[in-house]
Design a protein around this motif. Structure first.
Motif, PDB file in Angstrom:
ATOM      1  N   UNK A 350       0.826  -1.207   0.000  1.00 26.29           N
ATOM      2  CA  UNK A 350       0.000   0.000   0.000  1.00 26.29           C
ATOM      3  C   UNK A 350       0.860   1.256   0.000  1.00 26.29           C
ATOM      4  N   UNK A 351       1.915   1.290   0.804  1.00 23.13           N
ATOM      5  CA  UNK A 351       2.778   2.477   0.817  1.00 23.13           C
ATOM      6  C   UNK A 351       3.289   2.816  -0.581  1.00 23.13           C
ATOM      7  N   UNK A 352       3.709   1.782  -1.314  1.00 22.06           N
ATOM      8  CA  UNK A 352       4.277   2.021  -2.631  1.00 22.06           C
ATOM      9  C   UNK A 352       3.208   2.335  -3.682  1.00 22.06           C
ATOM     10  N   UNK A 353       1.932   2.163  -3.342  1.00 25.49           N
ATOM     11  CA  UNK A 353       0.852   2.494  -4.262  1.00 25.49           C
ATOM     12  C   UNK A 353       0.237   3.854  -4.002  1.00 25.49           C
ATOM     13  N   UNK A 354       0.823   4.616  -3.091  1.00 27.12           N
ATOM     14  CA  UNK A 354       0.372   5.961  -2.761  1.00 27.12           C
ATOM     15  C   UNK A 354       1.473   6.961  -3.120  1.00 27.12           C
ATOM     16  N   UNK A 355       1.149   8.239  -3.208  1.00 31.09           N
ATOM     17  CA  UNK A 355       2.169   9.223  -3.582  1.00 31.09           C
ATOM     18  C   UNK A 355       3.373   9.162  -2.650  1.00 31.09           C
ATOM     19  N   UNK A 356       4.587   9.297  -3.190  1.00 35.83           N
ATOM     20  CA  UNK A 356       5.788   9.268  -2.342  1.00 35.83           C
ATOM     21  C   UNK A 356       5.740  10.367  -1.293  1.00 35.83           C
ATOM     22  N   UNK A 357       6.346  10.077  -0.153  1.00 33.96           N
ATOM     23  CA  UNK A 357       6.396  11.050   0.932  1.00 33.96           C
ATOM     24  C   UNK A 357       7.643  11.911   0.800  1.00 33.96           C
ATOM     25  N   UNK A 358       7.495  13.160   1.147  1.00 35.38           N
ATOM     26  CA  UNK A 358       8.624  14.081   1.119  1.00 35.38           C
ATOM     27  C   UNK A 358       9.469  13.899   2.360  1.00 35.38           C
ATOM     28  N   UNK A 359      10.690  14.409   2.328  1.00 35.34           N
ATOM     29  CA  UNK A 359      11.557  14.359   3.493  1.00 35.34           C
ATOM     30  C   UNK A 359      10.863  15.022   4.678  1.00 35.34           C
ATOM     31  N   UNK A 360      10.945  14.362   5.828  1.00 38.01           N
ATOM     32  CA  UNK A 360      10.331  14.901   7.032  1.00 38.01           C
ATOM     33  C   UNK A 360       8.922  14.409   7.270  1.00 38.01           C
ATOM     34  N   UNK A 361       8.276  13.822   6.250  1.00 35.77           N
ATOM     35  CA  UNK A 361       6.941  13.266   6.441  1.00 35.77           C
ATOM     36  C   UNK A 361       7.016  11.864   7.018  1.00 35.77           C
TER      37      UNK A 361
END
Length: 583
Positions: A350-361
């Motif tokens: 699921x993590x890889x199927x959602x928009x990438x997280x920015x640094x600090x998120x």
């Protein structure tokens, strides 16, 4: 294929060797017992359910099982609120069931690591009940961290600290005479009072617990909140803002204090009484530079590395993470640990199927799985494709791979759990921010039909979605290209190809990625372009190649051993990993 193990085992060590270094390259499968398999039909997974699936674990090819808490508990925090450290929750079995499970696992050549929770007990533990019955300043209260409150009548908490799960970190008790009394510290839920590790009785009791389970055949211990045991609270407590500003460099009042390692040196003495020695693995959320001490031979022996779990599906992040952690493992003399999913984070498909997280998120948390239109649309197929590639990459790395139940089925996070069915305290203590961790703890689907998809005869303790049917063990068992069979092939090959704790990054001509001399600290090539293909060689002449881009690249020459996606026309598809034997 066999799910079931029925033969009686003559001993708890049958099928195992005496290698003291078995853990260095082990594939360890985490079982969250209440959601694995339910043998008695009460809706809760149990030890006999685990025993019935030992054949499945053996066919999967894992070297060890990590068993999350199975102790008596009110489940205020999924079993991490422990009532009795030397017994089994009657809802999931007995000590006899535990012994039978250990014997079955050992007979199958699978070792057992169990969770131990030394930072806090539950509020139902006999010690805490004794503390509530005893007066201020008593020996019973000295096992915990009690403080007088602030204000004219002690009506205010000793500080404004907040717990990890949200809400205040102090709760006031009622004294034996019925009057409002002292406050106790709980770093997590109020049902989890923190222990006072300055108290010698606490030390001795946990040494007894370690021996108790070691004598029953346990091979190691996963230490919950390993960085939190040693605390040093000054008379005048800092505010939460002041506490947050204190560096965690060994002298923080609550976290990662240097003297915590005195505790683990004691434990190591007990571990070494056995042949082979028991192993410990620390759950220590600390600065990376401080992790090696937890993993040293004088300490627990291993420490979790969560860096890959927190990385986006990105070549530069993966390479930087691997290089850094292999160097860190060399510092401690241990082997690295690799984790993509566990019981505390969103499943990586699921993590890889959602928009990438920015640094600090928060890259692994659940705050973005909110409802009411705030959840980004899940790209389920892309997420699973990337998860398969990342898992095959992980299993090729030197060190231990810790797998979480259900990831071998490619399970996604279950987001559609009604609020009334949720159980995780982070949901109740963080309303509107986090839906909690229940979505990765939903009982496994073993069959494609039935009320609980083969989990058990009774209603499952967390609801399973209909889409579980196509992810079930039964649905995937005979499908050659299933995620389950990908894991089986990879784990079998991993044992056959096992070598030294090393890898060599290599450049592949035409693959689109820079060579080892070109990749700088920022993860870019000499021309400033991002690397999208990672390749490394393991001892014995085999390669792991991962294409992180969406575009196909030339497939390197060599014998294909296993691939996360079907290959054709001498190309490596996008978001795919392949293992190759060099010609």
């Amino acid at each position: 294929m066999s799910f079931t193990s029925t033969a009686e085992a003559p001993s708890t060590t049958s099928g195992l060797g005496a290698d003291p270094h078995w853990w260095r390259q082990a594939a360890v499968y985490q079982i969250y017992p209440r959601s694995f398999a339910d043998a008695d039909g009460n809706g809760i997974g149990d030890l006999r359910g685990i025993t019935s699936r030992v054949g499945y674990l053996q066919d999967l090819g894992v070297d060890a099982v990590w068993l999350s808490p199975f102790y008596p508990s009110a489940l205020a925090d999924g079993g991490y609120d422990v009532d009795d450290y030397r017994d089994v929750d009657p809802k999931i079995g007995t000590l006899e069931d535990f012994d039978a499970m250990v014997a079955a696992l050992h007979r199958a050549g699978i070792r057992l690591i169990v969770d131990i929770v030394p930072n806090h007990t539950s509020d139902r533990h006999e010690w805490f009940h004794e503390a509530l019955r005893s007066p201020k300043g008593s020996a019973a209260r000295e096992r915990y961290i009690f403080r007088d409150g602030e204000g004219d009548a002690g009506e205010l908490p000793p500080s404004d600290w907040t717990s990890i799960f949200g809400g205040p970190a102090w709760t006031r008790i009622t004294e034996p005479d019925g009057t409002p009394g002292q406050w106790f510290l709980h770093s997590f839920a109020k049902e989890q009072p923190d222990l006072n590790w300055h108290n010698r009785e606490v030390h001795e009791d946990f040494l007894q617990t370690v021996r108790f389970w070691s004598d029953r055949g346990v091979d190691g211990f996963r230490v919950d909140v390993a960085h939190g045991l040693a605390k040093d609270l000054p008379a005048n407590l800092p505010s939460q803002a002041e506490l947050d500003a204190i560096p965690k460099d060994g002298a923080h009042p609550l976290w990662d204090r240097d003297e915590v390692h005195e505790i683990y040196r004691e434990w190591r003495g007990v571990f070494n009484e056995y042949d082979p020695p028991k192993i410990g693995v620390a759950e220590a959320w600390v600065d990376s530079a401080r992790r090696p001490t937890y993993a040293s031979a004088e300490g627990l022996g291993q420490a979790f590395n969560f860096d890959l779990l927190e990385a986006n599906f990105d070549a530069a992040q993966f390479r930087e993470t691997v290089t850094f952690n292999l160097d860190l493992a060399a510092t401690s003399g241990s082997s690295s640990t690799w984790v993509l999913s566990n019981h505390d984070v969103v499943r990586h498909a699921t993590r890889y199927g959602l928009p990438p997280k920015a640094d600090g998120e928060d890259k692994a948390g659940t705050h973005w799985l909110l409802t009411a239109g705030t959840t980004p649309e899940l790209q389920a197929e892309a997420g699973l494709r990337r998860a398969r590639a990342a898992s095959l990459f992980e299993l090729a790395l030197p060190g231990s791979a810790y797998l979480y139940q259900g990831e071998e089925l490619g399970l996604h996070e279950v987001a559609e759990i009604p609020d009334a069915d949720r159980q995780d305290p982070t949901f109740f203590r963080s309303p509107g921010f986090s839906v909690g961790r229940d979505g990765c703890r939903v009982p496994l689907p073993w069959s494609s039909a039935g009320e609980t998809f083969g989990f058990g005869a009774g209603e499952a303790h967390l609801p399973q979605p209909e889409w579980f049917s196509r992810y079930s063990v039964q649905a995937q068992d005979a499908a050659e290209d299933s995620t389950l069979n990908l894991y089986r092939r990879a784990l079998q090959l991993r044992r056959e190809l096992q070598g030294a704790d090393t890898l060599e990054w290599i450049e592949l001509p035409g693959a689109g990625g820079p060579g080892p001399g070109d990749l700088g600290s920022e993860g870019t090539g000499a021309d400033g372009s991002a690397s999208e293909v990672l390749a490394f060689r393991r001892p014995g002449g085999w390669l792991c190649v991962t294409n992180f881009s969406e575009q196909a690249v030339p497939l390197p020459a060599g014998e294909v051993l296993v691939s996360s996606q079907p290959l054709s026309a001498e190309v490596l598809p996008g978001e795919t990993t392949v293992w190759l034997r060099e010609h």
